[in-house]
Structure formats: C-alpha cells, structure tokens
Design a protein around this motif. Structure first.
Motif, PDB file in Angstrom:
ATOM      1  N   GLU A   9       0.760  -1.158   0.154  1.00  0.00           N
ATOM      2  CA  GLU A   9       0.118   0.005  -0.029  1.00  0.00           C
ATOM      3  C   GLU A   9       0.818   1.410  -0.145  1.00  0.00           C
ATOM      4  O   GLU A   9       0.344   2.409  -0.322  1.00  0.00           O
ATOM      5  N   ASP A  15       5.686  -1.055   7.365  1.00  0.00           N
ATOM      6  CA  ASP A  15       4.401  -0.742   7.948  1.00  0.00           C
ATOM      7  C   ASP A  15       3.203  -1.038   6.806  1.00  0.00           C
ATOM      8  O   ASP A  15       2.098  -0.642   7.355  1.00  0.00           O
ATOM      9  N   LYS A  17       0.547  -3.017   4.293  1.00  0.00           N
ATOM     10  CA  LYS A  17      -0.210  -4.331   3.972  1.00  0.00           C
ATOM     11  C   LYS A  17       0.026  -4.357   2.543  1.00  0.00           C
ATOM     12  O   LYS A  17       0.489  -3.492   1.711  1.00  0.00           O
ATOM     13  N   THR A  32      -1.962 -12.536   0.841  1.00  0.00           N
ATOM     14  CA  THR A  32      -2.129 -11.199   1.579  1.00  0.00           C
ATOM     15  C   THR A  32      -1.142 -10.935   2.811  1.00  0.00           C
ATOM     16  O   THR A  32      -0.647 -12.200   3.217  1.00  0.00           O
ATOM     17  N   GLU A  34       0.340  -8.821   6.035  1.00  0.00           N
ATOM     18  CA  GLU A  34       0.008  -8.019   7.172  1.00  0.00           C
ATOM     19  C   GLU A  34       1.067  -7.511   8.110  1.00  0.00           C
ATOM     20  O   GLU A  34       1.781  -8.504   8.628  1.00  0.00           O
ATOM     21  N   PRO A  35       1.250  -6.250   8.439  1.00  0.00           N
ATOM     22  CA  PRO A  35       2.466  -5.923   9.015  1.00  0.00           C
ATOM     23  C   PRO A  35       2.303  -6.491  10.571  1.00  0.00           C
ATOM     24  O   PRO A  35       0.965  -6.659  10.994  1.00  0.00           O
ATOM     25  N   HIS A  46       6.193  -9.029   8.775  1.00  0.00           N
ATOM     26  CA  HIS A  46       4.838  -9.424   8.259  1.00  0.00           C
ATOM     27  C   HIS A  46       4.222 -10.821   8.182  1.00  0.00           C
ATOM     28  O   HIS A  46       5.240 -11.586   8.276  1.00  0.00           O
ATOM     29  N   ARG A  47       3.021 -10.915   8.614  1.00  0.00           N
ATOM     30  CA  ARG A  47       2.400 -12.236   8.322  1.00  0.00           C
ATOM     31  C   ARG A  47       2.007 -12.610   6.983  1.00  0.00           C
ATOM     32  O   ARG A  47       1.623 -11.597   6.272  1.00  0.00           O
ATOM     33  N   GLU A  59      -2.703 -18.371   7.792  1.00  0.00           N
ATOM     34  CA  GLU A  59      -1.058 -17.825   8.063  1.00  0.00           C
ATOM     35  C   GLU A  59      -0.340 -19.082   7.387  1.00  0.00           C
ATOM     36  O   GLU A  59      -0.280 -20.110   7.809  1.00  0.00           O
TER      37      GLU A  59
END
Length: 112
Positions: A9, A15, A17, A32, A34-35, A46-47, A59
């Motif tokens: 993003e 930090d 996504k 996807t 995610e931080p 990130h995951r 996950e």
C-alpha cells in the motif's frame, strides 16, 4: 496482477499491507501480507496469509527484514512454510514503482 510480485500500500514496506501471488511448478497461491508489530528484532515484519482449499484465510509464512553483511543495506526475505519456499523481495527489472516488490526465489544453501 503480475505473478511473483507483492504490491504494498506504500513504499514504506515495513508498515504496509500488501497483496500478490506466487507461482512455481509445484504451487500457485494468492497471498495477503499484514504488518506485525513486535519489539523482538528477530520477529517477522509481516504475516503472510493464503487461502486453504476450502477458502479459509490461513497464515502460511512471513516476511523478515535483514541486513546485508557486506554493504549494510536492508532487504526483505519471504518464506512459505508448507512449500519450503524462500525468496528475497526486490525491484523487478524495468520497474520504478517502489510499492511493487518482485518475489525472487532462492534455494537452500545445501541444494545442488
């Protein structure tokens, strides 16, 4: 979207996504990212989440920030546990978008 890339993003990857896809001869998944906030310097940044065969978000890996021993430059690595897949993230050839990171696979050090 092009395969083997993650679109974040923002250019501040730590930090941000993101979403992307990874395709190999043995698997093809949309992911996807995610931080993760952690005080542990060994924790992933990130995951990585993928979809199960029934469509559930699961996950499946992580992204870690590393530092090059020789140059001191920061870089990111990605792993997908179930497939033993490891890769670096970096700019793809001929692209200027700092939010788009290519997934650059690498094998285990003991592979021949």
């Amino acid at each position: 979207m092009t395969t083997n890339c993650i679109k974040f993003e923002s250019a501040k990857i730590e930090d941000a996504k993101g979403a992307g896809s990874i395709s190999t001869l043995t698997f093809d998944i949309d992911i996807t990212v995610e931080p993760v906030k952690s005080a542990n310097p060994m924790a992933p940044t990130h995951r990585v989440l993928g979809r199960s065969p029934r469509g559930r978000l699961v996950e499946c890996g992580g992204i870690w920030k590393k530092q090059n021993r020789d140059t001191g430059a920061d870089y990111f690595t990605l792993s997908i546990r179930d497939f033993g897949f490891n890769a670096n993230l970096g700019k793809a050839a001929h692209q200027e978008d700092d939010t788009l990171q290519a997934v650059i696979p690498w094998g285990p050090k003991d592979a021949q």
